[in-house]
Design a protein around this motif. Structure first.
Motif, PDB file in Angstrom:
ATOM      1  N   SER A  58     -11.342  -1.841  -1.371  1.00  0.00           N
ATOM      2  CA  SER A  58     -10.298  -1.164  -0.853  1.00  0.00           C
ATOM      3  C   SER A  58      -8.847  -1.358  -1.217  1.00  0.00           C
ATOM      4  O   SER A  58      -7.863  -0.938  -1.525  1.00  0.00           O
ATOM      5  N   ILE A  59      -8.727  -2.721  -1.782  1.00  0.00           N
ATOM      6  CA  ILE A  59      -7.515  -3.194  -2.300  1.00  0.00           C
ATOM      7  C   ILE A  59      -7.595  -3.056  -4.145  1.00  0.00           C
ATOM      8  O   ILE A  59      -6.501  -2.904  -4.665  1.00  0.00           O
ATOM      9  N   PHE A  60      -8.722  -3.559  -4.633  1.00  0.00           N
ATOM     10  CA  PHE A  60      -8.516  -3.778  -6.160  1.00  0.00           C
ATOM     11  C   PHE A  60      -9.423  -2.525  -6.973  1.00  0.00           C
ATOM     12  O   PHE A  60      -9.158  -2.557  -7.972  1.00  0.00           O
ATOM     13  N   ASP A  61     -10.022  -1.612  -6.141  1.00  0.00           N
ATOM     14  CA  ASP A  61     -10.661  -0.564  -6.989  1.00  0.00           C
ATOM     15  C   ASP A  61     -10.044   0.851  -6.757  1.00  0.00           C
ATOM     16  O   ASP A  61     -10.473   1.807  -6.002  1.00  0.00           O
ATOM     17  N   PRO A  65      -2.457   5.536  -4.760  1.00  0.00           N
ATOM     18  CA  PRO A  65      -0.988   5.159  -5.112  1.00  0.00           C
ATOM     19  C   PRO A  65      -0.350   5.546  -3.911  1.00  0.00           C
ATOM     20  O   PRO A  65      -0.286   6.527  -3.006  1.00  0.00           O
ATOM     21  N   GLY A  66       0.423   4.573  -3.659  1.00  0.00           N
ATOM     22  CA  GLY A  66       1.637   4.393  -2.420  1.00  0.00           C
ATOM     23  C   GLY A  66       1.112   4.080  -1.127  1.00  0.00           C
ATOM     24  O   GLY A  66       1.585   4.076  -0.028  1.00  0.00           O
ATOM     25  N   SER A  67      -0.321   3.904  -1.107  1.00  0.00           N
ATOM     26  CA  SER A  67      -1.055   3.368   0.197  1.00  0.00           C
ATOM     27  C   SER A  67      -0.826   1.669   0.245  1.00  0.00           C
ATOM     28  O   SER A  67      -0.338   1.171  -0.565  1.00  0.00           O
ATOM     29  N   ARG A  71      -0.022  -1.504  -2.363  1.00  0.00           N
ATOM     30  CA  ARG A  71       0.894  -2.323  -2.347  1.00  0.00           C
ATOM     31  C   ARG A  71       0.491  -3.725  -2.176  1.00  0.00           C
ATOM     32  O   ARG A  71       0.919  -4.723  -2.832  1.00  0.00           O
ATOM     33  N   PHE A  72      -0.552  -4.015  -1.510  1.00  0.00           N
ATOM     34  CA  PHE A  72      -1.285  -5.221  -1.305  1.00  0.00           C
ATOM     35  C   PHE A  72      -1.581  -5.494  -2.579  1.00  0.00           C
ATOM     36  O   PHE A  72      -1.302  -6.965  -3.152  1.00  0.00           O
ATOM     37  N   TYR A 323       0.480  -9.166   3.683  1.00  0.00           N
ATOM     38  CA  TYR A 323      -0.468  -8.035   4.682  1.00  0.00           C
ATOM     39  C   TYR A 323       0.564  -7.952   5.758  1.00  0.00           C
ATOM     40  O   TYR A 323       0.352  -6.777   6.439  1.00  0.00           O
ATOM     41  N   GLU A 324       1.469  -8.849   6.079  1.00  0.00           N
ATOM     42  CA  GLU A 324       2.261  -8.517   7.220  1.00  0.00           C
ATOM     43  C   GLU A 324       3.821  -8.590   6.554  1.00  0.00           C
ATOM     44  O   GLU A 324       4.164  -9.052   5.671  1.00  0.00           O
ATOM     45  N   SER A 325       4.860  -8.131   7.356  1.00  0.00           N
ATOM     46  CA  SER A 325       6.243  -8.031   7.259  1.00  0.00           C
ATOM     47  C   SER A 325       7.041  -9.123   7.058  1.00  0.00           C
ATOM     48  O   SER A 325       6.985  -9.920   8.283  1.00  0.00           O
ATOM     49  N   SER A 326       7.473  -9.765   6.186  1.00  0.00           N
ATOM     50  CA  SER A 326       8.418 -10.791   6.236  1.00  0.00           C
ATOM     51  C   SER A 326       9.481 -10.679   7.213  1.00  0.00           C
ATOM     52  O   SER A 326       9.797 -12.012   8.022  1.00  0.00           O
ATOM     53  N   ARG A 327      10.362  -9.711   7.459  1.00  0.00           N
ATOM     54  CA  ARG A 327      11.491  -9.551   8.259  1.00  0.00           C
ATOM     55  C   ARG A 327      10.832  -9.520   9.573  1.00  0.00           C
ATOM     56  O   ARG A 327      11.350 -10.311  10.435  1.00  0.00           O
TER      57      ARG A 327
END
Length: 358
Positions: A58-61, A65-67, A71-72, A323-327
C-alpha cells in the motif's frame, strides 16, 4: 516554609511559560534500498506475511498520488528537508529515528544482516548531518544471533546509535525463544534499550486479522506487540536479564489495562503448577524493565492510567511520524492535565535518561 512554597510556585509558573524541549521517540524512516527489497519480496511471495498487504504494497507499490500512502512513502524516505520543516513547524527539537516495519526481519538471515548494516550506516549519516535534530535506534537480524550481536556492538560503539529497534516477531518467533539469548545478553551488556515495535500478526495468529483490515494499526499491531511483551514477562526473561530494558509504544500496547489481571492470573498459575514461578509480579517487571511511549495515542484517560501503572519516570513522548500528526502530538501533551515537571519528564527528560541523549 511559606516563602519556600511561594518560590516553588513561581518556579513552576516560569517553567510552564518557558519553551520546553521536545524529543519524539518513535519516528519512522526507510531507505530506498530497503523499499526496493521489500517490494521484491512482496511481489515474489505475496502471501508470506500479513505485513505485505497491510503496509509494504500500500505504501511502496505505486500508491495513488495525493493519498496518505503516497505521503507516507515520501516522508519515510526523507530524512532532510521535509522532515525538518515538519519538526520546525510543530516545535519538535529532536526525533529518535527507527526503521519502519517490517524492518530487515522479513528477509532471510544473510540478506537481513546485510540490509541491517547498510540501513544503520544510512541512519548514522543522517544523524551526522544534523546531530542536534536526530538520534537513532539500530536494526539487526535477530535470526542470525552472531551477526546480530556484532552489528549491535558496531552500531553503539562505532556509529553512536542509542539503542535498538526490533519489529516484533522474526520467522514467527518471539524474543523469549532461547535462540535469541545472545541478542538479549548483548542489549543488557551494552546497556541500551530495545524498542519492541509492532508489526502485523505472525503467521501463527494472522488468520482472524485478515478480514476488515484488522491486521494493522487499528487492532492487529497492538495485539501482536502486547502478546510479545507478555511472552517475555511470563517466560522469565527478566529474571535471566534483570537489567534488560524494553520500550513499548502506543501507551504500552494495552498492557497497563491488563496489568491487574496479569498479576492475579500469574500468581494463580504459579500456585497450581501451571506456570513456573517468577521472582516478581508482572507489574513489578513492567515498572523495572519497561518504558512506554505515547506514539499515536492521544487519549487523556489512557495517559492517566499509564502514569499510574508505569510511573511518570517511564513515559516518553512520541509522534509516530509520518503516520500521525506532529502538531496533534504536541498539542496533546501541552494540553494534558500535568504539572510542569511531569510535562518536562514526558517531553524530554525521560528520553534523555533512557536513551542517554545529549
Amino acid at each position: 516554609m511559606l516563602g519556600a512554597s511561594v518560590a516553588s510556585r513561581e518556579a513552576s509558573a516560569q517553567m510552564a511559560k518557558a519553551p520546553m524541549r521536545k524529543i519524539a521517540t518513535e519516528e519512522a524512516f526507510a531507505t530506498p534500498e530497503l523499499a526496493k527489497a521489500w517490494l521484491e519480496i512482496a511481489r515474489s511471495e505475496p502471501n508470506s506475511s500479513l505485513d505485505i498487504p497491510t503496509g509494504i504494497l500500500s505504501i511502496f507499490d505505486n500508491p495513488r498520488p495525493g493519498s496518505n500512502q503516497d505521503r507516507f512513502r515520501r516522508q519515510l524516505l526523507d530524512v532532510d528537508a521535509e522532515r525538518i520543516r515538519d519538526m520546525d513547524e510543530a516545535g519538535v527539537d529532536m526525533q529518535l529515528l527507527s526503521v519502519t516495519i517490517p524492518g530487515v526481519q522479513i528477509f532471510e538471515p544473510a540478506r537481513a544482516g546485510e540490509l541491517a548494516v547498510t540501513t544503520n550506516d544510512h541512519l548514522a549519516a543522517a544523524i551526522a548531518r544534523r546531530p542536534t535534530r536526530f538520534a537513532g535506534l539500530a536494526c539487526f537480524a535477530p535470526h542470525d544471533p552472531v551477526q546480530a550481536t556484532r552489528e549491535m556492538e558496531r552500531a553503539v560503539n562505532a556509529l553512536g546509535l542509542k539503542g535498538f529497534i526490533v519489529n516484533s516477531h522474526t520467522q514467527d518467533l518471539y524474543l523469549d525463544d532461547p535462540r535469541f539469548a545472545p541478542v538479549l545478553e548483548a542489549a543488557q551488556s551494552l546497556d541500551c534499550p530495545i524498542y519492541l515495535h509492532p508489526r502485523a500478526p505472525s503467521n501463527g495468529m494472522a488468520a482472524p486479522f485478515r478480514d476488515y483490515s484488522m491486521g494493522g494499526s487499528i487492532w492487529g499491531f497492538g495485539v501482536e506487540a502486547g502478546t510479545h511483551a507478555v511472552r517475555m514477562i511470563l517466560s522469565g526473561v527478566f529474571d535471566r536479564y534483570p537489567r534488560l530494558r524494553i520500550v513499548l509504544g502506543h501507551m504500552g500496547e494495552a498492557l497497563p489495562f491488563w496489568m491487574w489481571r496479569l498479576d492475579h492470573m500469574a500468581a494463580r498459575r504459579a500456585k497450581d503448577g501451571r506456570m513456573k514461578p517468577l521472582s516478581l509480579a508482572p507489574s513489578e517487571y513492567f515498572k523495572r524493565n519497561f518504558a512506554v511511549t505515547t506514539s499515536g495515542f492521544e487519549s487523556p484517560d489512557v495517559l492517566d492510567l499509564v502514569i499510574k501503572v508505569a510511573g511518570i519516570e517511564n513515559i516518553m513522548w512520541a509522534i509516530d511520524y509520518p503516520y500521525e500528526s506532529s502538531r496533534d502530538a504536541v498539542t496533546f501533551i501541552e494540553g494534558a492535565d500535568l504539572t510542569a515537571s511531569q510535562r518536562a519528564s514526558i517531553f524530554h527528560r525521560n528520553a534523555v535518561r533512557h536513551f542517554r541523549l545529549s
